[in-house]
Design a protein around this motif. Structure first.
Motif, mmCIF file in Angstrom:
data_model
loop_
_atom_site.group_PDB
_atom_site.id
_atom_site.type_symbol
_atom_site.label_atom_id
_atom_site.label_comp_id
_atom_site.label_asym_id
_atom_site.label_seq_id
_atom_site.Cartn_x
_atom_site.Cartn_y
_atom_site.Cartn_z
ATOM 1 N N ASP A 1 2.420 -9.170 -6.756
ATOM 2 C CA ASP A 1 2.886 -9.956 -7.826
ATOM 3 C C ASP A 1 3.330 -8.940 -8.913
ATOM 4 O OD1 ASP A 1 0.234 -9.309 -8.159
ATOM 5 O OD2 ASP A 1 -0.069 -10.407 -9.828
ATOM 6 N N THR A 2 3.038 -7.708 -9.041
ATOM 7 C CA THR A 2 3.486 -6.848 -10.059
ATOM 8 C C THR A 2 4.710 -6.003 -9.609
ATOM 9 O OG1 THR A 2 1.877 -5.056 -9.317
ATOM 10 C CG2 THR A 2 1.069 -6.649 -11.035
ATOM 11 N N LEU A 3 5.273 -6.364 -8.427
ATOM 12 C CA LEU A 3 6.273 -5.580 -7.818
ATOM 13 C C LEU A 3 7.369 -5.310 -8.706
ATOM 14 C CD1 LEU A 3 7.279 -4.075 -5.363
ATOM 15 C CD2 LEU A 3 8.317 -6.227 -4.364
ATOM 16 N N THR B 1 -1.672 3.296 2.924
ATOM 17 C CA THR B 1 -0.540 4.407 3.580
ATOM 18 C C THR B 1 -0.231 5.551 3.038
ATOM 19 O OG1 THR B 1 1.109 3.341 1.880
ATOM 20 C CG2 THR B 1 0.489 2.116 4.036
ATOM 21 N N GLY B 2 -1.160 5.961 1.993
ATOM 22 C CA GLY B 2 -0.772 7.349 1.492
ATOM 23 C C GLY B 2 0.099 7.454 0.272
ATOM 24 N N ALA B 3 0.504 6.126 -0.090
ATOM 25 C CA ALA B 3 1.784 6.126 -1.028
ATOM 26 C C ALA B 3 1.168 4.826 -1.930
ATOM 27 C CB ALA B 3 3.132 5.899 -0.537
ATOM 28 N N VAL B 4 1.407 4.815 -3.124
ATOM 29 C CA VAL B 4 1.275 3.553 -4.051
ATOM 30 C C VAL B 4 2.551 3.429 -4.846
ATOM 31 C CG1 VAL B 4 -1.163 4.348 -4.090
ATOM 32 C CG2 VAL B 4 0.273 4.908 -6.142
ATOM 33 N N MET B 5 2.686 2.134 -5.364
ATOM 34 C CA MET B 5 3.626 1.848 -6.630
ATOM 35 C C MET B 5 3.184 2.124 -7.728
ATOM 36 S SD MET B 5 4.100 -2.150 -5.462
ATOM 37 C CE MET B 5 3.530 -3.275 -6.355
ATOM 38 N N GLY B 6 3.517 2.410 -8.668
ATOM 39 C CA GLY B 6 2.978 2.716 -10.069
ATOM 40 C C GLY B 6 3.226 1.485 -10.852
ATOM 41 N N ALA C 1 1.883 -1.106 -16.495
ATOM 42 C CA ALA C 1 1.653 -2.217 -17.536
ATOM 43 C C ALA C 1 0.347 -2.972 -16.841
ATOM 44 C CB ALA C 1 3.029 -3.141 -17.541
ATOM 45 N N HIS C 2 -0.022 -2.866 -15.711
ATOM 46 C CA HIS C 2 -1.037 -3.915 -15.057
ATOM 47 C C HIS C 2 -2.063 -3.141 -14.542
ATOM 48 C CE1 HIS C 2 1.476 -7.025 -17.055
ATOM 49 N NE2 HIS C 2 2.472 -6.659 -16.169
ATOM 50 N N ASP C 3 -2.242 -1.877 -14.457
ATOM 51 C CA ASP C 3 -3.051 -1.236 -13.843
ATOM 52 C C ASP C 3 -3.715 0.037 -14.780
ATOM 53 O OD1 ASP C 3 -4.698 -0.439 -11.339
ATOM 54 O OD2 ASP C 3 -3.705 1.550 -11.791
ATOM 55 N N GLU C 4 -5.070 0.205 -15.167
ATOM 56 C CA GLU C 4 -5.292 1.324 -15.862
ATOM 57 C C GLU C 4 -4.999 2.363 -15.823
ATOM 58 O OE1 GLU C 4 -9.506 0.190 -16.843
ATOM 59 O OE2 GLU C 4 -8.767 -1.677 -17.372
ATOM 60 N N ARG C 5 -5.381 2.640 -14.488
ATOM 61 C CA ARG C 5 -5.076 4.219 -13.949
ATOM 62 C C ARG C 5 -3.536 4.629 -14.164
ATOM 63 N NH1 ARG C 5 -6.699 5.195 -7.928
ATOM 64 N NH2 ARG C 5 -4.842 3.901 -7.631
ATOM 65 N N ASP C 6 -2.535 3.744 -13.749
ATOM 66 C CA ASP C 6 -1.451 3.802 -14.017
ATOM 67 C C ASP C 6 -0.730 4.038 -15.315
ATOM 68 O OD1 ASP C 6 -1.423 3.642 -10.927
ATOM 69 O OD2 ASP C 6 -0.285 1.709 -10.899
HETATM 70 C C1 ANZ Z 1 0.068 -1.593 -7.462
HETATM 71 C C2 ANZ Z 1 -1.127 -1.904 -8.293
HETATM 72 C C3 ANZ Z 1 -0.781 -2.875 -9.528
HETATM 73 C C4 ANZ Z 1 -2.059 -1.811 -7.892
HETATM 74 C C5 ANZ Z 1 -1.793 -3.491 -10.152
HETATM 75 C C6 ANZ Z 1 -3.291 -2.216 -8.397
HETATM 76 C C7 ANZ Z 1 -2.886 -3.020 -9.606
HETATM 77 P P1 ANZ Z 1 -8.520 -1.567 -3.360
HETATM 78 O O1 ANZ Z 1 -8.648 -2.768 -4.084
HETATM 79 O O2 ANZ Z 1 -9.310 -0.440 -3.480
HETATM 80 O O3 ANZ Z 1 -7.854 -1.712 -1.936
HETATM 81 N N1 ANZ Z 1 -3.997 2.541 -3.878
HETATM 82 C C8 ANZ Z 1 -3.425 1.964 -2.697
HETATM 83 N N2 ANZ Z 1 -3.366 3.125 -1.759
HETATM 84 C C9 ANZ Z 1 -4.093 4.095 -2.499
HETATM 85 C C10 ANZ Z 1 -4.384 5.461 -1.963
HETATM 86 N N3 ANZ Z 1 -3.887 5.961 -0.868
HETATM 87 N N4 ANZ Z 1 -4.959 6.279 -3.022
HETATM 88 C C11 ANZ Z 1 -4.985 5.857 -4.225
HETATM 89 N N5 ANZ Z 1 -4.943 4.574 -4.787
HETATM 90 C C12 ANZ Z 1 -4.026 3.515 -3.679
HETATM 91 O O4 ANZ Z 1 -7.132 -0.823 -4.139
HETATM 92 C C13 ANZ Z 1 -5.816 -1.144 -3.603
HETATM 93 C C14 ANZ Z 1 -4.750 -0.523 -4.868
HETATM 94 O O5 ANZ Z 1 -5.168 0.839 -5.177
HETATM 95 C C15 ANZ Z 1 -3.553 -0.738 -4.668
HETATM 96 O O6 ANZ Z 1 -2.900 -1.600 -5.500
HETATM 97 C C16 ANZ Z 1 -2.771 0.513 -5.178
HETATM 98 O O7 ANZ Z 1 -2.466 0.391 -6.671
HETATM 99 C C17 ANZ Z 1 -3.878 1.566 -5.042
HETATM 100 F F1 ANZ Z 1 -1.598 -3.951 -11.312
HETATM 101 O O8 ANZ Z 1 -0.654 -1.210 -6.248
HETATM 102 B B1 ANZ Z 1 -2.138 -1.081 -6.552
#
Ligand code: ANZ
Ligand code: ZN
Length: 822
Positions: free
Chosen positions: A252-254, A336-341, A344-349
């Motif tokens: 949803d945050t794409l 998949t070893g790759a994430v989208m940043g 605005a909606h994820d603390e770590r990002d």
């Molecule tokens: C964009 C995003 C937006 C995410 C957002 C979260 C919040 P769980 O629940 O543990 O499965 N992620 C995915 N693959 C990763 C990796 N190889 N190493 C580190 N982080 C990774 O967490 C899934 C979320 O962890 C994914 O969703 C991705 O960040 C991150 F507002 O994508 B998210």
């Protein structure tokens, strides 16, 4: 009176039981089965410790109790005998690992026998014995045939000085445990078992294990780590539109994506940086990351470090340019070893973007027309509605999660998916003291499995233990072989298996421990599986139990075992503490079970351990507690001795006991039977069972000389039988001294008589206007009218209501009478 001499008694009965083969597995199939199992020990050379003593004491009560309750019981023991310490003994002290292990096995077996545990030693197994590992290899081949064993390159911990692979436990602060040099990662071909194929079933099965501790089930769920989300495929125009797929739980945050991050090990990274000015820095960063452990890299406190690759991806929906970074916090082996940043909606990002000055774009707002503050001061992680998201604007974000995933799927740019944290099981060890992996490499035929009839692939003796390489590679007789397929010269696999494989099926082997042709027959497995009560330490809550469940499911699919969950009920015993700390050499607070057995006997040690705490709780060692247990056994001893004459006579029980004391003792006895039976059989609360028996002993001591002898005799006999699972030696001795034929451990467990539990008379309170004025003893079956009449007739009440009018009398049967009078 003869004195209680535990040492002599215990030695005598242990020998007698063995000669009589008393603990042989009962094969009488007219009886229901019960499989009681304690985790087998690792024969470390340190001998038995209190943790062992505790787990074996618990298991022995369970086994003995079930036998006496008419079950045919399987209660086996063995040794988990492969592993690193034997090899280290060889390297450091020049001792042959096999001899070292076999002598330790012998020692621990002798010490187990001293506890008086009722094992069927005919089913003894040692995982390092060829007759066992032959079938570990057989099972590996079964996994291979079923496509569940495969080889691939993987990173391992590598010590460049020792020139060897290190297990995670051998890496201390990033350094080699032996030579202290910096550990690096090296990519090697390794064998894996495809446990991830079973991830969903391993999760689902947990719901069918109500008799497992919730905590353990939660730990397993966590370990499997199921996560539902979406795959989203970005492309990299500058690399021929190479796709980079991310896993996200928040599709949803794409539209809020402002950058991407790939793991340093991501295979695309070298291509992304090739020829760019970022190349040297990024490659150096990757090398540095390889040295960090996963925990260091992902801990929430750890600084998030990243580098821009210089390359851009194309956003799948907006077509925007998205910068691609590498960073420590993205792991190659999750998703998949790759994430989208989406800062605005994820603390770590948010942290990452703030640190590196990347744009932050809000695409979820609390409600329509309620935008988030600009600039954002923290990530907005709550629900809301979409904004800045094209056609999806105004949609509640929970709905958008599904809708955007669906939209991507239609456009073949991703779709809904499930990811697990669980990884395939890396089973290769570049070590000697383990089960050789039965594979052969041929230049023309590739990897060829050793034919089953050639098993076992034996561990060779002509090896060098210099700590510098896998000893198996030094044995030419082992390595040089011929290809089973084409007959040409070939090379044997020199990796051995992770020892967790050995212990993933040992409980099956016990069902047919002496079978020379198969690991076990399906018939014998069906006779005993699943294990009804599995007892062991919480340290195995994840790996050993998960691997065993995995093995069971695979063998179930292969039609070899009748169940797909191996352990029906699980009991995780607590630790043994002394002065509030776990007993350990470094704390210097170790009490050896053998010392206690030597001083007080095994029965006292068992009784103390079982009495001091419920099995799943930590247990505080206490010398006075041990002495208390010893005194209690002596008290029982004297009680029986005191009434010795009783057992020489034939005193038939004559109908219902007459005197109040006899009735009371009988009631106490039946009450004790009821309590002890349910505390052992239903709750595994051995401590409260023992307390109940102690009360019976008190009742027996208080029983008057003149009262009914038949009731006394029956109660004394019952006492000895109820105590038998806890203190098997002394009860056997007492049983014999009572003139009984046969073993007390062959006696049927007593049943209680519901009628005997009923109190004949009860004491009730008599109130006047709600105030207690008198007590009254009435028959339990007295009618309301009778109780009322009796209450009004007592002298005290008569005096108190004189001159008043009784308005109402309320009778609460068994409790009270309230007289309302004024
Ligand atoms: C964009 C995003 C937006 C995410 C957002 C979260 C919040 P769980 O629940 O543990 O499965 N992620 C995915 N693959 C990763 C990796 N190889 N190493 C580190 N982080 C990774 O967490 C899934 C979320 O962890 C994914 O969703 C991705 O960040 C991150 F507002 O994508 B998210
Ligand atoms: Zn060949």
């Amino acid at each position: 009176m003869r004195e209680y001499t535990p040492k002599e008694i215990e030695r005598k009965w242990q020998q007698a039981w063995q000669e009589a083969r008393l603990h042989q597995t009962d094969e009488d199939e007219s009886k229901p089965k019960y499989y009681a199992l304690e985790q087998f020990p690792y024969p470390s050379g340190e001998g038995l410790h209190m943790g062992h003593m505790r787990v074996y004491s618990i298991g022995d009560v369970v086994a003995r109790f079930r036998r006496m309750n008419g079950y045919r019981v399987l209660h086996p023991m063995g040794a988990d005998a492969f592993g690193l310490p034997a090899e280290n003994a060889a390297i450091n002290r020049g001792i042959n690992p096999r001899e070292w292990t076999l002598s330790n096995m012998e020692r621990i077996r002798k010490e187990q026998a001293l506890i008086g545990a009722s094992y069927d030693w005919d089913r003894y197994i040692g995982t390092c014995l060829p007759e066992y590992y032959k079938f570990t290899q057989w099972l590996f081949l079964l996994f291979y045939e079923r496509g569940l064993a495969y080889r691939k390159k993987a990173f391992v911990n590598w010590c460049p000085d020792c020139n060897t692979v290190l297990a995670n436990e051998q890496v201390e602060d990033g350094k080699c445990w032996r030579c202290d040099s910096e550990v690096t990662k090296k990519e090697l071909e390794q064998w894996f078992l495809r446990i991830t194929d079973y991830a969903e079933r391993l999760l689902e099965g947990l719901d069918r294990l109500p008799d497992w501790p919730d905590k353990v089930r939660a730990m397993q769920r966590n370990w499997i780590g199921k996560s539902e989300g979406a795959h989203v495929t970005f492309t990299v125009p500058e690399c021929d539109d190479e796709p980079v797929t991310v896993f996200t739980t928040r599709p949803d945050t794409l539209f809020g994506v402002t950058y991407m991050v790939v793991a340093p090990e991501h295979p695309l990274v070298p291509r992304l940086v090739k020829g760019k000015e970022t190349e040297a820095d990024v490659l150096a960063f990757i090398e540095q990351m390889k040295k960090q452990s996963e925990i260091e890299r992902t801990s929430t406190e750890a600084e998030k470090v990243g580098l821009f690759t210089g390359a851009y991806a194309k956003h799948p929906l907006t077509g925007e340019k998205v910068p691609i970074w590498v960073a420590n916090y993205v792991l190659m082996d999750y998703g998949t070893g790759a994430v989208m940043g989406v800062p605005a909606h994820d603390e770590r990002d948010f942290q990452f973007a703030s640190k590196y000055g990347l744009p932050i774009k809000a695409v979820i707002q609390p409600a329509e027309g309620e935008p988030l503050p600009e600039p954002l001061t923290e990530a907005y992680t709550e629900d809301g509605v979409l904004t800045g998201s094209g056609d999806f604007d105004g949609m509640p974000n929970r709905q958008a999660v599904k809708e955007i995933a669906k939209f991507l799927e239609e456009r073949k740019q991703g779709g809904w998916t499930t990811t697990y944290r669980l990884r395939d099981w890396l089973i290769s060890r570049q070590r000697y003291w383990g089960t050789p992996i039965p594979m052969i490499y041929c230049d023309s035929c590739g990897a060829v499995p050793v034919p089953k009839e050639q098993l076992p692939v034996m561990l060779p003796e002509d090896v060098v233990f210099d700590g510098k390489r896998n000893p198996l590679t030094t044995s030419d007789t082992f390595v040089q072989t011929t290809c089973p397929r084409c007959g040409n010269k070939a090379r044997r696999e020199t990796d051995t298996m992770d020892t967790f494989i050995d212990s993933s099926w040992y409980f099956m082997r016990y069902t047919d421990a002496q079978n020379e042709d198969e690991p076990f027959t399906p018939e014998n497995a069906a006779k005993w599986l699943p294990v009804d009560e599995y007892i062991g330490g919480i340290e195995h809550a994840v790996l050993h139990l998960l691997y065993s469940r995995f093995f069971t499911k695979v063998l179930y699919d292969a039609g070899l075992v009748p169940v797909d969950e191996p352990f029906k009920s699980l009991l995780t015993q607590g630790m043994v503490l002394k002065d509030g700390f776990k007993m350990s050499k470094s704390k210097g607070n170790v009490v050896s079970p053998l010392e206690i057995i030597e001083k007080y006997g095994a029965d006292t040690a068992r009784l103390f351990i079982l009495f001091a705490a419920p099995p799943d709780r930590d247990l505080e060692w206490s010398d006075s507690g041990v002495e208390g247990s010893y005194r209690f056994i002596n008290r029982v001893w004297r009680l029986i001795a005191q009434h010795e004459a009783l057992f020489a006579q034939d005193i038939p029980v004559q109908g219902e006991p007459q005197s109040g004391e006899a009735k009371e003792l009988r009631r106490l006895m039946h009450q004790t039977i009821k309590k002890v039976t349910s505390e052992i059989g239903e709750r595994s609360h051995f401590n409260t069972a023992i307390s109940a028996i102690m009360e019976l002993v008190n009742g027996l001591y208080a029983y008057p000389e003149h009262a009914d002898r038949a009731v006394l005799k029956e109660a004394l006999e019952t006492l000895v039988v109820l105590l038998a699972p806890f203190v098997p030696h002394v009860t056997e001795e007492l049983w014999q001294s009572m003139g009984k034929e046969g073993s007390v451990h062959r006696v049927n467990w007593p049943t209680y008589d519901e009628r005997a539990l009923v109190l004949d008379e009860v004491e009730i309170a008599v109130q006047i206007n709600g105030k207690v004025r008198d007590k009254l003893v009435v028959a339990t079956d007295a009618s309301r009218e009778e109780v009322e009449k009796q209450a009004l007739e007592t002298e005290r009440i008569q005096a108190l209501i004189e001159g008043k009018t009784v308005r109402k009398v309320i009778v609460v049967p068994g409790k009270l009478v309230n007289i309302v009078a004024n």
